[in-house]
Design a protein around this motif. Sequence first.
Motif, mmCIF file in Angstrom:
data_model
loop_
_atom_site.group_PDB
_atom_site.id
_atom_site.type_symbol
_atom_site.label_atom_id
_atom_site.label_comp_id
_atom_site.label_asym_id
_atom_site.label_seq_id
_atom_site.Cartn_x
_atom_site.Cartn_y
_atom_site.Cartn_z
ATOM 1 N N ALA A 1 13.027 7.636 6.591
ATOM 2 C CA ALA A 1 12.784 7.000 7.846
ATOM 3 C C ALA A 1 12.369 5.749 8.499
ATOM 4 O O ALA A 1 11.117 5.130 8.031
ATOM 5 N N VAL A 2 12.778 5.661 8.654
ATOM 6 C CA VAL A 2 13.092 3.598 9.455
ATOM 7 C C VAL A 2 11.856 3.299 10.888
ATOM 8 O O VAL A 2 12.516 4.207 11.764
ATOM 9 N N LYS A 3 11.305 2.645 11.051
ATOM 10 C CA LYS A 3 10.839 2.635 12.324
ATOM 11 C C LYS A 3 11.400 2.178 13.031
ATOM 12 O O LYS A 3 12.541 1.027 12.637
ATOM 13 N N PRO A 4 11.480 1.944 14.599
ATOM 14 C CA PRO A 4 12.299 1.327 15.540
ATOM 15 C C PRO A 4 10.958 -0.025 15.205
ATOM 16 O O PRO A 4 10.562 -0.283 15.150
ATOM 17 N N PRO B 1 11.732 -3.359 4.203
ATOM 18 C CA PRO B 1 10.631 -3.648 5.577
ATOM 19 C C PRO B 1 11.088 -2.423 6.002
ATOM 20 O O PRO B 1 12.256 -1.832 6.328
ATOM 21 N N ALA B 2 9.974 -2.516 6.995
ATOM 22 C CA ALA B 2 9.988 -0.940 8.359
ATOM 23 C C ALA B 2 10.647 0.163 8.059
ATOM 24 O O ALA B 2 10.025 1.835 8.736
ATOM 25 N N VAL B 3 10.818 0.389 6.785
ATOM 26 C CA VAL B 3 9.795 2.135 5.791
ATOM 27 C C VAL B 3 9.227 2.551 6.176
ATOM 28 O O VAL B 3 8.465 1.965 5.437
ATOM 29 N N LYS B 4 9.180 3.921 6.775
ATOM 30 C CA LYS B 4 7.721 4.510 6.455
ATOM 31 C C LYS B 4 7.978 5.847 6.401
ATOM 32 O O LYS B 4 6.381 6.359 6.226
ATOM 33 N N GLY B 5 8.997 6.815 6.054
ATOM 34 C CA GLY B 5 8.840 7.657 5.186
ATOM 35 C C GLY B 5 9.996 8.034 4.600
ATOM 36 O O GLY B 5 10.694 7.314 4.452
ATOM 37 N N LEU B 6 9.653 8.821 3.430
ATOM 38 C CA LEU B 6 10.627 9.726 2.482
ATOM 39 C C LEU B 6 9.911 10.889 2.177
ATOM 40 O O LEU B 6 8.847 11.525 1.953
ATOM 41 N N TRP B 7 11.283 11.514 2.379
ATOM 42 C CA TRP B 7 11.356 12.817 1.611
ATOM 43 C C TRP B 7 12.435 13.431 0.701
ATOM 44 O O TRP B 7 13.295 12.516 1.387
ATOM 45 N N ALA C 1 4.679 20.043 -6.983
ATOM 46 C CA ALA C 1 5.133 20.568 -5.469
ATOM 47 C C ALA C 1 5.135 19.239 -4.445
ATOM 48 O O ALA C 1 5.054 19.565 -3.403
ATOM 49 N N VAL C 2 4.607 17.689 -4.953
ATOM 50 C CA VAL C 2 4.550 17.063 -3.284
ATOM 51 C C VAL C 2 6.155 16.904 -3.105
ATOM 52 O O VAL C 2 6.803 16.371 -4.778
ATOM 53 N N LYS C 3 6.670 16.881 -2.109
ATOM 54 C CA LYS C 3 8.720 16.600 -2.029
ATOM 55 C C LYS C 3 8.592 15.714 -0.681
ATOM 56 O O LYS C 3 9.732 15.232 -0.667
ATOM 57 N N GLY C 4 7.435 15.193 -0.401
ATOM 58 C CA GLY C 4 7.272 14.201 1.094
ATOM 59 C C GLY C 4 6.375 13.466 1.225
ATOM 60 O O GLY C 4 4.643 14.225 0.785
ATOM 61 N N LEU C 5 6.024 12.137 1.766
ATOM 62 C CA LEU C 5 5.112 11.554 2.305
ATOM 63 C C LEU C 5 5.454 10.265 3.530
ATOM 64 O O LEU C 5 7.106 9.821 3.391
ATOM 65 N N TRP C 6 5.178 10.305 4.665
ATOM 66 C CA TRP C 6 5.156 9.498 4.956
ATOM 67 C C TRP C 6 3.959 9.110 6.052
ATOM 68 O O TRP C 6 2.548 9.607 5.975
ATOM 69 N N VAL D 1 1.260 -1.104 0.225
ATOM 70 C CA VAL D 1 0.527 0.108 -0.072
ATOM 71 C C VAL D 1 0.735 1.595 0.122
ATOM 72 O O VAL D 1 0.165 2.200 -0.582
ATOM 73 N N GLU D 2 2.163 1.043 0.853
ATOM 74 C CA GLU D 2 2.905 2.036 0.768
ATOM 75 C C GLU D 2 3.591 2.901 -0.545
ATOM 76 O O GLU D 2 3.459 3.915 -1.195
ATOM 77 N N SER D 3 3.332 1.285 -1.155
ATOM 78 C CA SER D 3 4.540 1.814 -2.328
ATOM 79 C C SER D 3 3.897 2.301 -3.564
ATOM 80 O O SER D 3 3.540 3.592 -4.425
ATOM 81 N N LYS D 4 1.909 1.668 -3.226
ATOM 82 C CA LYS D 4 1.565 1.893 -4.644
ATOM 83 C C LYS D 4 0.575 4.188 -4.117
ATOM 84 O O LYS D 4 0.568 4.406 -5.325
ATOM 85 N N ILE D 5 1.354 3.813 -2.824
ATOM 86 C CA ILE D 5 0.289 5.442 -2.379
ATOM 87 C C ILE D 5 0.639 6.258 -3.024
ATOM 88 O O ILE D 5 1.222 7.463 -3.573
ATOM 89 N N ALA D 6 2.463 6.001 -2.892
ATOM 90 C CA ALA D 6 3.245 6.763 -3.159
ATOM 91 C C ALA D 6 3.666 7.092 -4.470
ATOM 92 O O ALA D 6 4.270 8.193 -4.674
#
Lengths: 362, 362, 362, 362
Positions: B298-301, B241-247, A242-247, A229-234
């Motif tokens: 961003a890598v979660k704990p 796995p464990a990656v939850k954020g990216l900018w 203008a989007v430069k970040g997503l978490w 889901v994260e990959s697809k949404i990202a």
Amino acid sequence: MSSTYGENLKLSIFGQSHGPAIGMTLDGIPAGLPVDVEKLQAFLNRRAPGQNDWSTPRKEEDKPEFLGGILDGYTCGAPIAAVIYNKNTRSGDYENLKNCPRPGHADYTAQVKYGGFQDAAGGGHFSGRLTAPLCIAGGLCKQWLEEMGIHIGAHIFGIGDVGDDKFDLYAPQIHEIDPEFPVLNKKSGKKMRWKIKEAYEEGDSLGGLIQCAITGLPAGIGEPMFGGVESKIAQIVYGIPAVKGLWFGEAIKAIGVSGRGFRDEYFVENGQIRTYGNNNGGILGGITNGMPVLFCVAVKPTPSIAKPQQTVNLQTGEITTIEVKGRHDPCIVPRAVPVVEAAAAIAIYDLILGNTQTDRRK
Amino acid sequence: MSSTYGENLKLSIFGQSHGPAIGMTLDGIPAGLPVDVEKLQAFLNRRAPGQNDWSTPRKEEDKPEFLGGILDGYTCGAPIAAVIYNKNTRSGDYENLKNCPRPGHADYTAQVKYGGFQDAAGGGHFSGRLTAPLCIAGGLCKQWLEEMGIHIGAHIFGIGDVGDDKFDLYAPQIHEIDPEFPVLNKKSGKKMRWKIKEAYEEGDSLGGLIQCAITGLPAGIGEPMFGGVESKIAQIVYGIPAVKGLWFGEAIKAIGVSGRGFRDEYFVENGQIRTYGNNNGGILGGITNGMPVLFCVAVKPTPSIAKPQQTVNLQTGEITTIEVKGRHDPCIVPRAVPVVEAAAAIAIYDLILGNTQTDRRK
Amino acid sequence: MSSTYGENLKLSIFGQSHGPAIGMTLDGIPAGLPVDVEKLQAFLNRRAPGQNDWSTPRKEEDKPEFLGGILDGYTCGAPIAAVIYNKNTRSGDYENLKNCPRPGHADYTAQVKYGGFQDAAGGGHFSGRLTAPLCIAGGLCKQWLEEMGIHIGAHIFGIGDVGDDKFDLYAPQIHEIDPEFPVLNKKSGKKMRWKIKEAYEEGDSLGGLIQCAITGLPAGIGEPMFGGVESKIAQIVYGIPAVKGLWFGEAIKAIGVSGRGFRDEYFVENGQIRTYGNNNGGILGGITNGMPVLFCVAVKPTPSIAKPQQTVNLQTGEITTIEVKGRHDPCIVPRAVPVVEAAAAIAIYDLILGNTQTDRRK
Amino acid sequence: MSSTYGENLKLSIFGQSHGPAIGMTLDGIPAGLPVDVEKLQAFLNRRAPGQNDWSTPRKEEDKPEFLGGILDGYTCGAPIAAVIYNKNTRSGDYENLKNCPRPGHADYTAQVKYGGFQDAAGGGHFSGRLTAPLCIAGGLCKQWLEEMGIHIGAHIFGIGDVGDDKFDLYAPQIHEIDPEFPVLNKKSGKKMRWKIKEAYEEGDSLGGLIQCAITGLPAGIGEPMFGGVESKIAQIVYGIPAVKGLWFGEAIKAIGVSGRGFRDEYFVENGQIRTYGNNNGGILGGITNGMPVLFCVAVKPTPSIAKPQQTVNLQTGEITTIEVKGRHDPCIVPRAVPVVEAAAAIAIYDLILGNTQTDRRK
């Protein structure tokens, strides 16, 4: 390869800001899904420009004309195609944008990539105007998800240094957000509007954050690794200019909280498995866990500010100064809110179409 | 659809943590590219477990065996296939993970999706162990990019509340990072290691941030909208796995800085167009502008902490408590650094293979 | 992009004839599907070489080793990966194949495309040996289709000038074909074997036709235009070495019969819509109509004949003569029969996985 | 997934026969390619109906309106989008087609798949009219290939029992075929036209064969296995309504000729490697060998004949008889010739865009 998205549905977006039209085709949608055109129009109006004091006064009605795929109010199985004709046609000295690219826009990268053949007028295919066809596709997916009890809502999470409230655990607020200026806390909204006005008067611009929630999603949606889901949404959200970040979830706390504070322990509520918190944003291993999917999007400040900016004349190699004329949005965050919802709806609907969940239980 | 990535190259990753083997196939790679197996092994060793005091003591040599695609030290045009046989085979009562899912892991979502048929041992296909084949593919792409003068380097940007320095404008530091504990500032590194040790002793875990730079990329790489550099990197990075954020760039400042502070104005340096800052992370409109591509992950704990955690017995519906046995990484951030580099290398190499840049100039 | 197939499942085939191993990964398969390894082995044995008098005496056991995706006799949702290690390793002067390409093989085209870096030994990645992993994937899909009541069977339709009978309207024969030498009419089979023997003794080779039927397919499978059953089957069947032709139903009569003779009029049988004939091969508009899907495959005569053949030395540009040493199949048609079944099974299973048939009826 | 084609370019076709419009988007095309609109129109006119005595009198001008992707006569890098508005809008009792499907058309399969929601008028999305947007895309690709010296030409190879000549070894005839009635032998052409007239007067219809040649293709184009030239051409050609067969080179002789007769031995001509014959149709191992690519397409007789045909009323389950009203093409083969060329052009251009040929030579 570029303006195309999806594994199970196939979305293809076309058009340039000042070309004849913008539009989209959406293939792979089952037949028999109802289409509420009025509801779609209301959704598109949330994105449309020129409707209020904080956005560009360019008025485009953004009324899609459907060329295929819909018959008597239902999808008919053929690809859905829609266009919006541009009424504000090209004019002015846009050659200048090719030679003297505006900082922060795609003018320079388009010039390098397309060698001067690109349609530079108004940003061409890179214009935020291309989010209108994204909203046609997304608005339709949103309707079909709602039929399944899946709801998507977003709000402005911050503009400048003014923040909004966060969604509650089950994000019931998504049904009550005022579409005109989508915030959870009306007081914060007032401050934000004041901030935007201030930036506008100073010829400056503001970025911000958008928080989006998807509720009603059953557990088990999403595929492992790159199909999560994260990959697809990202992939689709980063297609929004203008989007430069997503978490996701509370990723932003990754640096401040230890494993003890980040865990989402399980309990049972009305026979459903739930978690006490939602640090993981409703997703574990790329797959939904039945909690709301939550994510935040960072939108950069509009680069078009009413100040002279330094650039380089690409033909002469000399440094020069440009001033971006015309009025532009001092802050596109409010108008980007429905676009984020649209992107999320497309990603989720694509995942649901291709869901390979097993039916047998061991 | 799931463990498959790429438009021009096709990466397919397979295996489960305690299955017979893990591995990958990588199709679409041109013939005649040199493969330095020793260099690849050195890269893989950066990710391998059991090498130091801050990671899990499970020792796996992670030595890939190539089954196809490479001949006499060069790619031969056929798909590249590699496996790593698992030596630590399945044992113990893993059925328990299906019934009593560990919070924060994919145990519960896998159980819902795969209905009990999933390989639950050690997380199965969701295990961090699957990043080893990702590093095989990524390590190869990295070598081929280096041949073109494109370099990728990442460092730990923060662990717990300890931050590292940021990359300089052209990120020259990527060539000097100590692979053993990859930070820019050795003093920060020391503090981080101490923090990890502390967390370990308390049975806790830590997340963190990783900053990655890609230098030497020419302007013009990337496609508009959903095929942009951001979309491509995001899709693969969220597969870790464990990656939850990216900018990208300074997106995190989107809320704090106005358009005036965010612009990257142009100048000329040695005949090259450059920008004074790099708020946009080297990408405009999804396309590289010739500045280093910069992004933060961003890598979660780690959710496996040495504390009792509440979960639900899925068979009985009753709340219960589990304690995750065995030693686990108190912080996977250091080992995730080469994985982020690998993911970036694959994304960039895929984009370069499919680059449709025009050759004619207007 | 090349050795990769599928929209909903993702098949990736790797290996070279004389490399360490051949194998495949098959992603996107739901969890919980039973895998009968013995049945699969029996299917693979139908393709395996060295089993009788009309095929190459190279003996390879073709016993797949599963590296992932299967647990306790069921698919587990993770990608299925299998390898067959090559026991007959590279030897002999294969450099010669690069310089003096064998007519009718891919030696010359591989040399041009891969610039000499290709693995030329035994045809490398272009070898018929690569149909073994295709049969692993296809044999699995065939089992899963059989669980749904969908059966696939093929027979030799002609070798040299000896033809076999045609399938009856509902192709009940597919359950009775002798796997050893798959024909409908045993007398024709005898003549064919005699023809093959004759060709072998003359150092010549023979091509032929294979007819394949798929029964039990419900109406409504397939997508319009490029996603139709014909397109999907054609894409994979043309991936089988030596296949040069493919037609559906009675297409071969297109030139001899008028519309009056080609129509498939409707009637009702046991409450099911049927057609009197099956000129259209069970497919209308790319979508199944409930009749058996029928197609014919044309396999060219093996180019490896025991006669001197003229070629060009690519290094010197001079004309030269080569004689292909070693014993080769004088006719690969019998061994290609299960390969065609495998290809069809993969195509159909892919279509079923992605079937977007609506559930509502107007 | 359905009306979408391509790996490197992405073609998406939309529209229904009697819907508002038909059209296409074509993404992934480099910028800077010239577009000759007049030449394209001449190409489209070859397919357009109502132009002569052997085709349907429905007159549609088939003049595309470009909505994006083209600027000042060149591609601009943005997706190319074009529409043709339908002037003959829906009318008449098309509900009848849903209940009483015409034999040989997609009426029944569409009804099953789309549950009555499909646009049945005139065949909807399954209509031959959808080949007009295919010809827009193909006509453009054909122009760009011609710029590279690659030419595509097809002729009627047979109608009824009247055959045409075959292409010579290098197919020089493709530059001289009369577009009005494309045959190599004018006498055969006359007989064919007479046959069509005869069939028309008898209320019958005819199918036929089309032979297509692609000249000027360098050796080395195509990918192994499922990405081969045969697979790529087959996938798109089977997307043309009424196509039921396809073979390459002399595949049709597979049953009549032994390996000795089928081989294409090599020689050198003007420093180029050539083959004496072209039994393999210019393709070995899926990759071009520098000889013309040759293939034959079998087109079934139009199912719309002016005779009563038996069908089943799907609502009542009773057998009934329908007579297809209106005038239809007694033979669509002549009009299908440019469509086959268009399909081939798209497939080849897609392969060239993604060609991964190595540049280094060993």
